[in-house]
Design a protein around this motif. Structure first.
Motif, PDB file in Angstrom:
ATOM      1  N   LYS A   1     -17.269  42.645 133.457  1.00 29.85           N
ATOM      2  CA  LYS A   1     -16.571  43.733 132.778  1.00 29.85           C
ATOM      3  C   LYS A   1     -17.356  44.142 131.540  1.00 29.85           C
ATOM      4  O   LYS A   1     -17.888  43.286 130.819  1.00 29.85           O
TER       5      LYS A   1
ATOM      6  N   THR B   1     -24.883  44.517 137.218  1.00 28.38           N
ATOM      7  CA  THR B   1     -23.818  44.173 138.154  1.00 28.38           C
ATOM      8  C   THR B   1     -24.365  44.218 139.571  1.00 28.38           C
ATOM      9  O   THR B   1     -25.238  45.050 139.888  1.00 28.38           O
TER      10      THR B   1
ATOM     11  N   ILE C   1     -14.283  54.247 133.098  1.00 29.89           N
ATOM     12  CA  ILE C   1     -13.911  52.848 132.895  1.00 29.89           C
ATOM     13  C   ILE C   1     -13.132  52.775 131.584  1.00 29.89           C
ATOM     14  O   ILE C   1     -13.646  53.152 130.524  1.00 29.89           O
TER      15      ILE C   1
ATOM     16  N   ILE D   1      -9.309  47.569 132.047  1.00 31.34           N
ATOM     17  CA  ILE D   1     -10.048  46.606 132.864  1.00 31.34           C
ATOM     18  C   ILE D   1      -9.949  45.199 132.273  1.00 31.34           C
ATOM     19  O   ILE D   1     -10.140  44.207 132.978  1.00 31.34           O
ATOM     20  N   PHE D   2      -9.641  45.117 130.968  1.00 33.55           N
ATOM     21  CA  PHE D   2      -9.446  43.824 130.319  1.00 33.55           C
ATOM     22  C   PHE D   2      -7.959  43.493 130.260  1.00 33.55           C
ATOM     23  O   PHE D   2      -7.102  44.367 130.418  1.00 33.55           O
TER      24      PHE D   2
ATOM     25  N   LYS E   1     -18.052  42.757 126.432  1.00 31.14           N
ATOM     26  CA  LYS E   1     -18.332  42.320 127.804  1.00 31.14           C
ATOM     27  C   LYS E   1     -17.675  40.967 128.053  1.00 31.14           C
ATOM     28  O   LYS E   1     -17.309  40.252 127.117  1.00 31.14           O
ATOM     29  N   SER E   2     -17.558  40.626 129.307  1.00 28.29           N
ATOM     30  CA  SER E   2     -16.981  39.340 129.681  1.00 28.29           C
ATOM     31  C   SER E   2     -17.778  38.224 129.033  1.00 28.29           C
ATOM     32  O   SER E   2     -19.015  38.246 129.032  1.00 28.29           O
TER      33      SER E   2
END
Length: 210
Positions: free
Chosen positions: A2, A84, A96, A100-101, A203-204
């Motif tokens: 993500k 990715t 996006i 998404i989180f 980001k993740s």
């Protein structure tokens, strides 16, 4: 993985029902628009390029304008990309967003730290200072460099006075406390690098997952 690009708004506090105070950094994340898909066949690696922060056409040069026209999306100020292996799940023009989180998810935040200009060894490296009394003339100087006739030079990366700040900084493993999808806001626990209105990347985390 993500990934989002946003803008640091500042810091505030959140008080829960039990009276616990949590310091949080507020990040505004406009929808990130996919403008390019990179693959191993065309570019040697798999990645998605996203754009954010709308801007007027006159603010772009011809190559930048052509890049957005080719993708068929509106003009944006910032371009960024993330690796990715799931390139096929994205299409040009996809947005996006913050959803998404999830709350309590952990992320890494990347930004550019505030520039401090030229700083001495005390401010830059937290060195101790010399005494002020009894005729001492050594106060805030760096002192010996640790090299005499051999090797007769100052080694690289020796801690000395110089430019401080204005460099890429990553703060890892920050917890997402709240997500406001209506206002496109993400609140993360703790401090993040950079000044207000500075661009940051979320980001993740690489250290911990939910």
């Amino acid at each position: 993985m993500k990934y989002l690009v946003g803008k640091k708004i500042g810091m505030t506090q959140i008080i829960d029902e039990e009276g616990n105070v949590t310091p949080v950094s507020v990040i505004e994340v406009e929808p990130n628009v996919v403008v390019q898909k990179k693959t191993i066949e065309s570019d040697g690696y798999n990645a998605i390029q996203v754009a954010t922060h709308e801007v007027k056409e006159k603010k772009l040069n011809k190559p930048e304008k052509g890049h957005f026209d080719k993708a068929g999306v509106g003009y944006r100020k910032h371009l960024s990309e993330f690796r990715t292996d799931d390139v096929d799940s994205y299409n040009l023009g996809d947005e996006i967003k913050v959803d998404i989180f999830e709350v309590e998810e952990h992320v890494d935040v990347i930004g550019t730290s505030k520039g401090k200009g030229t700083a001495g060894i005390i401010k830059r490296h937290n060195f101790g200072r010399g005494r002020e009394t009894h005729g001492s003339k050594f106060h805030r100087m760096p002192g010996g460099m640790g090299a005499a006739s051999y090797p007769g030079k100052v080694f690289k990366n020796h801690r000395m006075a110089g430019k401080m700040g204005n460099e890429r900084v990553t703060v890892q493993n920050l917890e997402i406390v709240r997500i406001d999808t209506d206002k496109n806001l993400i609140l993360v626990k703790g401090a993040i690098p950079g000044p207000k209105k500075g661009t940051v990347r979320i980001k993740s985390t690489v250290k911990m997952t939910k």
